[in-house]
Enzyme design. Structure first.
Site, mmCIF file in Angstrom:
data_model
loop_
_atom_site.group_PDB
_atom_site.id
_atom_site.type_symbol
_atom_site.label_atom_id
_atom_site.label_comp_id
_atom_site.label_asym_id
_atom_site.label_seq_id
_atom_site.Cartn_x
_atom_site.Cartn_y
_atom_site.Cartn_z
ATOM 1 N N TYR A 193 0.931 -1.356 -0.080
ATOM 2 C CA TYR A 193 -0.163 0.146 -0.083
ATOM 3 C C TYR A 193 0.817 1.381 -0.040
ATOM 4 O O TYR A 193 1.900 1.504 0.772
ATOM 5 C CB TYR A 193 -0.847 -0.206 1.063
ATOM 6 N N TRP B 84 1.122 5.791 -1.630
ATOM 7 C CA TRP B 84 1.014 6.754 -2.806
ATOM 8 C C TRP B 84 2.004 6.831 -3.922
ATOM 9 O O TRP B 84 1.743 7.438 -5.075
ATOM 10 C CB TRP B 84 0.768 7.975 -2.182
HETATM 11 N N1 LIG Z 1 -1.600 8.657 12.242
HETATM 12 C C1 LIG Z 1 -2.137 8.614 11.137
HETATM 13 N N2 LIG Z 1 -1.564 7.972 10.087
HETATM 14 C C2 LIG Z 1 -1.884 7.838 8.877
HETATM 15 C C3 LIG Z 1 -3.056 8.851 8.375
HETATM 16 C C4 LIG Z 1 -3.639 9.503 9.401
HETATM 17 O O1 LIG Z 1 -4.599 10.548 9.102
HETATM 18 N N3 LIG Z 1 -3.057 9.806 10.769
HETATM 19 N N4 LIG Z 1 -3.392 8.876 7.109
HETATM 20 C C5 LIG Z 1 -3.189 7.572 6.332
HETATM 21 C C6 LIG Z 1 -3.331 7.741 5.129
HETATM 22 S S1 LIG Z 1 -5.018 8.532 4.566
HETATM 23 C C7 LIG Z 1 -2.601 7.236 3.870
HETATM 24 S S2 LIG Z 1 -3.277 7.440 2.393
HETATM 25 C C8 LIG Z 1 -1.239 6.606 4.378
HETATM 26 C C9 LIG Z 1 0.003 6.974 3.387
HETATM 27 O O2 LIG Z 1 0.888 6.494 3.380
HETATM 28 P P1 LIG Z 1 1.909 6.133 2.233
HETATM 29 O O3 LIG Z 1 1.301 6.320 1.183
HETATM 30 O O4 LIG Z 1 2.537 4.724 2.608
HETATM 31 O O5 LIG Z 1 2.979 7.140 2.729
HETATM 32 P P2 LIG Z 1 3.888 7.838 1.450
HETATM 33 O O6 LIG Z 1 4.802 8.696 2.290
HETATM 34 O O7 LIG Z 1 3.245 8.688 0.558
HETATM 35 O O8 LIG Z 1 4.729 6.751 1.135
HETATM 36 C C10 LIG Z 1 5.150 6.574 -0.359
HETATM 37 C C11 LIG Z 1 6.547 5.978 -0.398
HETATM 38 O O9 LIG Z 1 6.729 5.708 -1.879
HETATM 39 C C12 LIG Z 1 7.974 6.140 -2.159
HETATM 40 N N5 LIG Z 1 8.303 6.506 -3.678
HETATM 41 C C13 LIG Z 1 7.869 7.753 -4.325
HETATM 42 N N6 LIG Z 1 7.989 7.605 -5.561
HETATM 43 C C14 LIG Z 1 8.406 6.286 -5.786
HETATM 44 C C15 LIG Z 1 8.696 5.316 -6.884
HETATM 45 O O10 LIG Z 1 8.677 5.634 -8.063
HETATM 46 N N7 LIG Z 1 9.098 4.004 -6.744
HETATM 47 C C16 LIG Z 1 9.100 3.515 -5.672
HETATM 48 N N8 LIG Z 1 9.536 2.362 -5.586
HETATM 49 N N9 LIG Z 1 8.765 4.172 -4.503
HETATM 50 C C17 LIG Z 1 8.413 5.377 -4.618
HETATM 51 C C18 LIG Z 1 8.151 7.202 -1.310
HETATM 52 O O11 LIG Z 1 9.548 7.626 -1.340
HETATM 53 C C19 LIG Z 1 7.663 6.661 -0.108
HETATM 54 O O12 LIG Z 1 8.424 6.183 0.625
HETATM 55 O O13 LIG Z 1 -1.145 7.136 5.763
HETATM 56 C C20 LIG Z 1 -1.758 6.655 6.649
HETATM 57 N N10 LIG Z 1 -1.348 6.994 7.805
HETATM 58 N N1 LIG Z 2 -0.982 18.534 2.227
HETATM 59 C C1 LIG Z 2 -1.292 17.072 2.129
HETATM 60 N N2 LIG Z 2 -2.408 16.995 1.699
HETATM 61 C C2 LIG Z 2 -3.079 15.688 1.640
HETATM 62 C C3 LIG Z 2 -2.187 14.669 2.406
HETATM 63 C C4 LIG Z 2 -1.070 15.070 2.665
HETATM 64 O O1 LIG Z 2 -0.473 13.993 3.469
HETATM 65 N N3 LIG Z 2 -0.633 16.070 2.609
HETATM 66 N N4 LIG Z 2 -2.844 13.328 2.168
HETATM 67 C C5 LIG Z 2 -3.969 13.113 1.119
HETATM 68 C C6 LIG Z 2 -4.789 11.951 1.774
HETATM 69 S S1 LIG Z 2 -3.808 10.448 1.490
HETATM 70 C C7 LIG Z 2 -5.704 11.768 2.286
HETATM 71 S S2 LIG Z 2 -6.489 10.369 2.561
HETATM 72 C C8 LIG Z 2 -6.426 13.109 2.527
HETATM 73 C C9 LIG Z 2 -7.112 13.162 3.978
HETATM 74 O O2 LIG Z 2 -7.914 14.041 4.147
HETATM 75 P P1 LIG Z 2 -8.636 14.134 5.733
HETATM 76 O O3 LIG Z 2 -9.178 12.924 5.943
HETATM 77 O O4 LIG Z 2 -9.641 15.402 5.378
HETATM 78 O O5 LIG Z 2 -7.393 14.479 6.158
HETATM 79 P P2 LIG Z 2 -6.963 14.963 7.926
HETATM 80 O O6 LIG Z 2 -5.904 16.027 7.645
HETATM 81 O O7 LIG Z 2 -6.398 13.784 8.642
HETATM 82 O O8 LIG Z 2 -8.348 15.170 8.402
HETATM 83 C C10 LIG Z 2 -8.784 16.766 8.192
HETATM 84 C C11 LIG Z 2 -9.277 17.191 9.592
HETATM 85 O O9 LIG Z 2 -10.289 16.472 10.146
HETATM 86 C C12 LIG Z 2 -10.113 16.906 11.513
HETATM 87 N N5 LIG Z 2 -10.586 15.747 12.452
HETATM 88 C C13 LIG Z 2 -10.136 14.521 12.752
HETATM 89 N N6 LIG Z 2 -11.008 13.734 13.425
HETATM 90 C C14 LIG Z 2 -11.991 14.510 13.514
HETATM 91 C C15 LIG Z 2 -13.248 14.015 14.270
HETATM 92 O O10 LIG Z 2 -13.531 12.998 14.842
HETATM 93 N N7 LIG Z 2 -14.248 14.874 13.917
HETATM 94 C C16 LIG Z 2 -14.163 16.212 13.468
HETATM 95 N N8 LIG Z 2 -15.112 16.834 13.317
HETATM 96 N N9 LIG Z 2 -12.845 16.582 12.674
HETATM 97 C C17 LIG Z 2 -12.127 15.617 12.892
HETATM 98 C C18 LIG Z 2 -8.687 17.348 11.913
HETATM 99 O O11 LIG Z 2 -8.940 18.523 12.688
HETATM 100 C C19 LIG Z 2 -8.096 17.254 10.598
HETATM 101 O O12 LIG Z 2 -7.491 18.595 10.239
HETATM 102 O O13 LIG Z 2 -5.737 14.130 2.394
HETATM 103 C C20 LIG Z 2 -4.731 14.306 1.149
HETATM 104 N N10 LIG Z 2 -4.094 15.562 1.206
HETATM 105 MO MO LIG Z 3 -5.082 8.709 2.187
#
Ligand SMILES: Nc1nc2c(c(=O)[nH]1)N[C@H]1C(S)=C(S)[C@@H](COP(=O)(O)OP(=O)(O)OC[C@H]3O[C@@H](n4cnc5c(=O)[nH]c(N)nc54)[C@H](O)[C@@H]3O)O[C@H]1N2
Ligand SMILES: Nc1nc2c(c(=O)[nH]1)N[C@H]1C(S)=C(S)[C@@H](COP(=O)(O)OP(=O)(O)OC[C@H]3O[C@@H](n4cnc5c(=O)[nH]c(N)nc54)[C@H](O)[C@@H]3O)O[C@H]1N2
Ligand SMILES: [Mo]
Length: 771
Positions: free
Chosen positions: A112, A114
């Site tokens: 899993y 991005w």
């Molecule tokens: N506590 C907490 N944890 C969370 C979340 C949260 O809200 N709170 N959010 C969750 C969510 S929504 C998500 S989507 C995940 C995201 O978690 P990930 O998608 O695992 O996070 P990334 O840092 O985007 O990891 C992408 C990796 O791919 C590598 N990469 C980039 N380009 C390439 C390439 O061309 N080839 C290869 N082989 N590698 C490459 C980057 O260096 C990086 O290490 O995290 C989750 N974790």
């Molecule tokens: N710059 C940047 N943009 C991103 C990403 C990133 O890593 N960096 N990650 C991308 C990815 S993979 C995803 S999935 C999306 C995720 O998008 P979101 O799910 O919207 O991401 P978060 O920033 O975790 O949450 C948004 C806000 O929800 C609020 N929140 C958390 N828990 C609760 C709750 O129980 N109740 C209420 N009312 N509010 C709450 C927090 O204050 C938080 O700032 O973002 C994407 N966009």
């Molecule tokens: Mo995500």
């Protein structure tokens, strides 16, 4: 001049590369983008930094002792640099050994993550195609973003993705909307990115247009910053994880004051009669009225009542943030949000209804026609085993154990080999200390990455890959109107090569190169992907130029749809012809399928279920941690670069707390603090502000894990604190946003944080290195 600068595309925007003497010296924002993101510039100094992996590496004792040797030493010992020939042989032999002795289901390649934008060089797709040719692998299902919704919403609406992808956009809200009530806010920081690439950033303009047209905004969130200040929003600083209770309180007010729309419930929904007794308290003697909701959420009851009346009086859009699904019982908020919108009777009307997460990414709220972009075919995986994506630690700990998932009983496979390409589990997973213990179980861990992330450091075999600046590719993302011909700007450093080339080498060694490549070169693949997309019936009215024209022009923008998109408008216009793909063809407020699963943690209608960790159940740990998405990077990507580092304080992550909580602990702004609970601890630097609700602490994700001997992260990765538990038996999604902690001033000598220093690397004197 600009036209000659190579174009590149990323999840956070399109850029042009400045190249001098073969090196990228800077990026220029895409000339079309009126609101470009700074995130992308973070790559420039990271390309050739010490954190870059420039040659294949094998962990020392794995190399000397073979698979399974001292797996507890992962992350603690030196790597040995080897040649591509040697590493290719080692990987091919190990893959064949595991497949032939344990079966292909013993290979876990959920992988899993991005990865990077670009249709062809999408590392997880390349890995999965390769492993399918090799005999298959155990995969993962759904995402960390909203797994609970991916499992739940198809039961309620017949599909989740279809409706998320046809969100009512800002154009419609500006034209016809009056009120936007946003649970979890509308965080523009998140709208900087979109999976697969962003041409032009639209969130700020889209929202501003709605505001200028007179639309009012309400931000229901523990953080004021979840809504831009320019929206003049009303801020309801509710306790985290109490949104379902608030929505029930709103629904109760609507019902009791006859402000709901019974005709809509009759015609378009099923099961309101089964939900109603719960809402008014006939089933459990607890009416879910505004006073009840106030006791749970901390919002005044009168505010909830007033909001319900306002919502009924106006054309109202309810936006429910994706973050709400990443919490205990994360199935409920979207279900209840849909139910509340149905009671208002505005689903399918312009500017009204419900949305899944405005600005969770750039396209949610956008105005575009979907791009039916072809992808690299992954073939038919001969192994039909999978886990819900966030159950990885559980799987590694419990081979053979049975578990529930969305109406099924599944069994965890016994994993011997993990292969990750394009993801970072030591970023994304919860309870990292627990993951780290389970990570010692498999015989072998292989990681493809371009930089020394915490995951790469904990591999046995590291395969160094290229970045988006170092290869040709094609940006063609489902929800973005731009198509971009990405051009290689520089060569990968050292011996790094792209993921496709890596897999191709190993496939050749194992005898299935032609299957893997389909006999095509990389250039032929790019053209094949583009031509295939152009030929798709759904692409016929997009007017995509031919291949050569695209190459010459560099980019192309598809025209927006004539009329603004309104989610579920066809269903509203004619619910029989456009029946939903649910058993009833209607919105399932009560869902028999779900009720029949018999899950106590996910009953047959939307229900408030107390989270295991929240401010209403404080015993030992008094503060609720919001580990939300970072504003200066995407997850852990480019944390080592200048833009993300610029957001740190003394090289550590900031942590935001309310003045009351800070004062009670003798913490001042700029103090080094320790965040802890019984799962782990990390350091951070305090920021104090009343823009966060008392009792809530915020530390964004993404800081590379840098544990000391006790597991305390010196850098500030909040996933050492979060709980690793499924949302429910139904979705089994991650629950990072349900987490209680304590915080204290750190006394003593601050340990240095060195997350970006590479591990110790030994050169072999006798090695006949080959390029
Ligand atoms: N506590 C907490 N944890 C969370 C979340 C949260 O809200 N709170 N959010 C969750 C969510 S929504 C998500 S989507 C995940 C995201 O978690 P990930 O998608 O695992 O996070 P990334 O840092 O985007 O990891 C992408 C990796 O791919 C590598 N990469 C980039 N380009 C390439 C390439 O061309 N080839 C290869 N082989 N590698 C490459 C980057 O260096 C990086 O290490 O995290 C989750 N974790
Ligand atoms: N710059 C940047 N943009 C991103 C990403 C990133 O890593 N960096 N990650 C991308 C990815 S993979 C995803 S999935 C999306 C995720 O998008 P979101 O799910 O919207 O991401 P978060 O920033 O975790 O949450 C948004 C806000 O929800 C609020 N929140 C958390 N828990 C609760 C709750 O129980 N109740 C209420 N009312 N509010 C709450 C927090 O204050 C938080 O700032 O973002 C994407 N966009
Ligand atoms: Mo995500």
């Amino acid at each position: 001049m600009t036209r000659n600068m190579p174009l590149t595309a990323t999840h956070w925007g399109v850029y042009r590369a400045k190249v001098q003497n073969g090196r990228v010296t800077g990026l220029q924002d895409f000339e079309q983008d009126t609101d470009p993101s700074q995130i992308g510039h973070g790559i420039v100094d990271a390309l050739n930094a010490p954190s870059r992996i420039t040659a294949p590496m094998v962990r020392e004792s794995w190399l000397s002792g073979g698979p399974g040797t001292r797996t507890d030493r992962r992350g603690h010992e030196a790597f040995v640099q080897v040649s591509w020939d040697e590493v290719t042989r080692l990987v091919a032999d190990e893959l064949a050994r595991v497949r032939d002795t344990h079966g292909s289901q013993a290979i876990y390649a959920g992988s899993y993550g991005w990865a990077s934008a670009g249709r062809f060089h999408h590392a997880p797709s390349q890995l999965k195609r390769f492993l399918t040719c090799a005999g298959g692998f155990t995969r993962s299902l759904y995402t960390y973003s909203f797994a609970a919704a991916e499992a739940m919403i198809p039961h309620v609406l017949g599909s989740y993705r279809e409706f998320m992808n046809t969100t009512t956009g800002w154009r419609s809200v500006a034209q016809d909307g009056e009120l936007v009530v946003a649970f979890g806010g509308i965080p523009v920081k998140n709208g900087q990115i979109d999976s697969g690439g962003v041409g032009v950033h639209i969130q700020t303009d889209g929202m501003s247009a709605a505001r200028e047209a007179g639309v009012r905004f309400v931000n229901i969130s523990p953080l004021a910053s979840d809504m831009p200040g320019t929206m003049d929003a009303e801020w309801l600083a509710a306790r985290p994880n109490t949104d379902v209770a608030i929505m029930l309180g709103l629904a109760h007010t609507l019902y009791c004051e006859s402000l709901h729309d019974p005709d809509f419930m009759d015609r378009y929904c099923t099961g309101f009669d089964r939900f109603l007794p719960y809402l008014i308290g006939e089933t459990d003697r607890v009416p879910k009225d505004a006073d009840w909701a106030a006791g749970i959420s901390g919002l005044p009851a009168e505010q909830i009542r007033a909001l319900a009346r306002r919502m009924a009086k106006h054309r109202t859009m309810i936006s429910v943030s994706w973050s709400l699904t990443r919490a205990d019982h994360g199935e409920q908020p979207f279900w209840m949000g849909i139910t509340l919108a149905a009671m208002l009777g505005q689903i399918g009307l312009p500017g009204g209804g419900v949305t899944f997460g405005y600005s969770a990414s750039n396209s949610i709220g956008g105005d575009y026609r979907q791009m039916p972009g072809a992808s690299v075919p992954q073939g038919q995986n001969p192994v039909n085993r999978y886990i819900p994506v966030a159950r990885i630690t559980d799987m590694l700990e419990n081979p053979g154990k049975r578990f529930d998932f969305n109406g099924q009983r599944l069994r965890y496979p016994d994993i011997r080999l993990i292969w990750w390409a394009g993801g970072n589990p030591y970023h994304h997973h919860q309870d990292l200390n627990r993951l780290n213990r389970a990570w010692a179980k498999p015989d072998t861990v292989i990681v493809n990455d371009w930089c020394w992330t915490a995951t790469a450091r904990r591999a046995d075999i590291v395969l160094p890959c290229s970045t988006h600046l170092e290869r040709d590719d094609l940006m063609m993302s489902l929800r973005d109107p731009y198509v971009v011909a990405m051009k290689q700007a520089t060569l990968p450093p050292g011996e790094a090569m792209n993921d496709h080339q890596i897999f191709r080498r190993i496939a050749a060694r194992m005898g299935f190169e032609a299957d893997f490549t389909s006999g095509m070169s990389e250039a032929e693949w790019l053209r094949w992907l583009y031509d295939k997309t152009r030929q798709t019936p759904a692409a016929q009215d997009l007017d995509l130029p031919d291949w050569q024209t695209l190459q010459d022009q560099g980019w192309f923008r598809t025209a927006p749809p004539k009329d603004a998109t309104v989610m579920m408008q066809p269903f509203r216009d004619d619910p029989d012809t456009h029946a939903l793909a649910t058993p009833s063809g209607r919105i399932e407020v009560f869902c028999k399928t779900v009720a029949d699963f018999g899950y106590a943690d996910c009953p047959g209608h939307p229900t408030w279920i107390e989270p295991r960790e929240w401010l209403g159940n404080v015993t030992t740990w008094p503060l609720h941690l919001m580990s939300n998405q970072p504003s200066k990077k995407l997850h852990s990507q480019l944390d080592q670069g200048a833009i993300s580092r610029g957001g740190k304080i003394d090289g550590r992550e900031p942590v935001l707390l309310n003045p009351t909580d800070a004062a009670a602990r003798g913490i001042g702004a700029g103090d080094l603090v320790r965040l802890f609970n019984d799962r782990g601890a990390c350091l951070g630097v305090a920021q104090v502000s009343d823009t966060i609700r008392p009792g809530v602490v915020q530390m964004s994700t993404g800081a590379w894990w840098d544990p000391d001997e006790t597991g305390m992260c010196r850098h500030g990765n909040p996933n050492v604190l979060t709980r690793d538990q499924g949302t429910s038996k139904l979705g089994q999604g991650p629950t990072a946003h349900s987490c209680l902690i304590e915080i204290e001033k750190f006394t003593g000598t601050p340990p240095p944080a060195r997350p970006f220093e590479p591990p110790e690397i030994r050169q072999r004197v006798s090695d006949q290195s080959s390029a």
